[in-house]
Design a protein around this motif. Structure first.
Motif, PDB file in Angstrom:
ATOM      1  N   TYR A  78       0.789  -1.221  -0.165  1.00  0.00           N
ATOM      2  CA  TYR A  78      -0.139   0.049  -0.080  1.00  0.00           C
ATOM      3  C   TYR A  78       0.930   1.063  -0.031  1.00  0.00           C
ATOM      4  O   TYR A  78       0.659   2.294  -0.715  1.00  0.00           O
ATOM      5  CB  TYR A  78      -0.882  -0.042   1.178  1.00  0.00           C
ATOM      6  N   LYS A  88      -5.300 -11.189 -18.452  1.00  0.00           N
ATOM      7  CA  LYS A  88      -5.868 -10.147 -17.812  1.00  0.00           C
ATOM      8  C   LYS A  88      -5.132  -8.760 -17.944  1.00  0.00           C
ATOM      9  O   LYS A  88      -5.676  -7.976 -18.320  1.00  0.00           O
ATOM     10  CB  LYS A  88      -6.354 -10.388 -16.390  1.00  0.00           C
ATOM     11  N   PRO A  91      -8.186   1.068  -4.228  1.00  0.00           N
ATOM     12  CA  PRO A  91      -9.205  -0.104  -4.189  1.00  0.00           C
ATOM     13  C   PRO A  91      -9.147  -0.943  -5.512  1.00  0.00           C
ATOM     14  O   PRO A  91      -9.046  -2.092  -5.708  1.00  0.00           O
ATOM     15  CB  PRO A  91     -10.609   0.584  -4.014  1.00  0.00           C
ATOM     16  N   GLY A  92      -9.150  -0.195  -6.662  1.00  0.00           N
ATOM     17  CA  GLY A  92      -9.132  -0.784  -8.032  1.00  0.00           C
ATOM     18  C   GLY A  92      -7.825  -1.412  -8.157  1.00  0.00           C
ATOM     19  O   GLY A  92      -7.626  -2.569  -8.986  1.00  0.00           O
ATOM     20  N   ALA A  95      -5.771  -2.580  -5.688  1.00  0.00           N
ATOM     21  CA  ALA A  95      -5.406  -3.875  -5.100  1.00  0.00           C
ATOM     22  C   ALA A  95      -6.342  -4.946  -5.489  1.00  0.00           C
ATOM     23  O   ALA A  95      -5.851  -6.103  -5.474  1.00  0.00           O
ATOM     24  CB  ALA A  95      -5.931  -3.285  -3.408  1.00  0.00           C
ATOM     25  N   GLU A  96      -7.381  -4.673  -6.142  1.00  0.00           N
ATOM     26  CA  GLU A  96      -8.241  -5.423  -6.545  1.00  0.00           C
ATOM     27  C   GLU A  96      -7.492  -6.145  -7.922  1.00  0.00           C
ATOM     28  O   GLU A  96      -7.777  -7.571  -8.058  1.00  0.00           O
ATOM     29  CB  GLU A  96      -9.683  -5.163  -7.086  1.00  0.00           C
ATOM     30  N   PHE A  97      -7.261  -5.362  -8.894  1.00  0.00           N
ATOM     31  CA  PHE A  97      -6.280  -5.747  -9.864  1.00  0.00           C
ATOM     32  C   PHE A  97      -5.305  -6.656  -9.525  1.00  0.00           C
ATOM     33  O   PHE A  97      -5.096  -7.767 -10.257  1.00  0.00           O
ATOM     34  CB  PHE A  97      -6.200  -4.876 -10.982  1.00  0.00           C
ATOM     35  N   SER A  98      -4.483  -6.348  -8.663  1.00  0.00           N
ATOM     36  CA  SER A  98      -3.166  -7.188  -8.169  1.00  0.00           C
ATOM     37  C   SER A  98      -3.468  -8.430  -7.845  1.00  0.00           C
ATOM     38  O   SER A  98      -2.549  -9.153  -7.958  1.00  0.00           O
ATOM     39  CB  SER A  98      -2.521  -6.212  -7.523  1.00  0.00           C
ATOM     40  N   GLU A  99      -4.710  -8.629  -7.133  1.00  0.00           N
ATOM     41  CA  GLU A  99      -5.007  -9.952  -6.470  1.00  0.00           C
ATOM     42  C   GLU A  99      -3.889 -10.517  -5.302  1.00  0.00           C
ATOM     43  O   GLU A  99      -3.944 -11.491  -5.133  1.00  0.00           O
ATOM     44  CB  GLU A  99      -5.091 -11.231  -7.499  1.00  0.00           C
ATOM     45  N   SER A 113      -0.101  -3.183 -11.937  1.00  0.00           N
ATOM     46  CA  SER A 113      -1.320  -2.877 -11.565  1.00  0.00           C
ATOM     47  C   SER A 113      -1.390  -1.168 -11.196  1.00  0.00           C
ATOM     48  O   SER A 113      -2.423  -0.411 -11.705  1.00  0.00           O
ATOM     49  CB  SER A 113      -1.970  -3.427 -10.253  1.00  0.00           C
ATOM     50  N   GLY A 126      -4.129  -9.229  -2.202  1.00  0.00           N
ATOM     51  CA  GLY A 126      -4.929  -9.324  -0.798  1.00  0.00           C
ATOM     52  C   GLY A 126      -4.305  -8.696   0.181  1.00  0.00           C
ATOM     53  O   GLY A 126      -3.509  -7.460   0.166  1.00  0.00           O
ATOM     54  N   ASP A 127      -4.234  -9.655   1.311  1.00  0.00           N
ATOM     55  CA  ASP A 127      -3.295  -9.023   2.573  1.00  0.00           C
ATOM     56  C   ASP A 127      -2.005  -8.938   2.486  1.00  0.00           C
ATOM     57  O   ASP A 127      -1.252  -8.111   3.352  1.00  0.00           O
ATOM     58  CB  ASP A 127      -3.767  -9.895   3.818  1.00  0.00           C
TER      59      ASP A 127
END
Length: 243
Positions: free
Chosen positions: A94, A172, A116-117, A119-123, A146, A125-126
């Motif tokens: 982050y 992707k 948020p986008g 984080a979601e695209f990179s997959e 990403s 997660g934590d």
């Protein structure tokens, strides 16, 4: 018997800069470069290895400063090469998103809106809460890709096509790259891939030994370039009439 290779034994390259006593002090990569691009232009930089394509991209992105002349740019420029520039291994995913966004010239608010986008695209997660030094090479590339494709700059600079991750993620990423390029007002890409160039570009700039041989319509410039390559000859760099 072994022997030492003297500098005099090497062929002279006119781009090599020497001091008064003959010592090599530098290398003039580009010379007499002048061109203009407008909205909708997709420019392919073509030429043999060492012709100056990657250097020109870095000059356009202000990584290198030209010794003479000026570069006038209207609009936000982003480069999809050297993606790790500005990142810190000890920082979390982050934190590196914020650092990378700031390096690209975006505000904190603009970056936070994209988090948020990304984080979601990179997959990831934590894992985004962990230092990037703990990531595998594939995970780092996922994050960097990403981030780099999350914003929509007016001008996109590419040194070959960018992809990332395993087969599923690469599919992707390829779709995202295509969309990213299509949204750009101007694209400049250096590549040796004829298929990639013909799919994405409408103009070509042909470099030889750091000088422009020809610039103009993609098909005509590419056809002439291929003819010279097949003949194995080296053209004398000069400005073409098709500007």
């Amino acid at each position: 018997m072994g022997g030492r290779l003297k500098s005099d034994d090497q062929p002279s390259d006119p781009r090599v800069l020497r001091s008064k006593n003959g010592r090599v002090k530098g290398f003039q990569v580009l010379e007499d470069i002048s061109f203009k691009l407008e909205e909708g232009d997709r420019l392919a930089l073509i030429g043999r290895n060492g012709s100056g394509k990657s250097t020109l991209l870095r000059v356009l992105h202000s990584v290198f400063t030209p010794d003479s002349g000026t570069i006038e740019t209207v609009g936000m420029t982003d480069a999809l090469f050297e993606l790790a520039t500005g990142t810190r291994p000890a920082a979390t995913g982050y934190q590196n998103i914020m650092l990378g966004g700031l390096m690209r010239g975006f505000t904190r608010d603009e970056i936070e809106a994209k988090v948020p986008g990304i984080a979601e695209f990179s997959e990831l997660g934590d894992f985004l809460h962990l230092p990037m030094s703990t990531y595998s090479a594939g995970m780092r590339m996922r994050l960097l890709f990403s981030l780099a494709t999350a914003f929509d700059p007016e001008i996109v600079l590419l040194d070959e096509w960018v992809s990332a991750g395993d087969a599923q993620f690469r599919a992707k990423a390829a779709e995202r790259m295509t969309s990213h390029v299509e949204k750009a007002g101007i694209l400049v890409i250096a590549s040796h891939s004829a298929r990639l160039i013909k799919r994405n570009c409408n103009k070509a700039l042909w470099l030889e030994q750091g000088k422009i041989v020809r610039m103009g319509d993609l098909d005509s410039v590419f056809e002439e370039f291929n003819a010279v390559i097949q003949q194995g000859s080296k053209p004398m760099p000069e400005f073409g009439a098709d500007f």
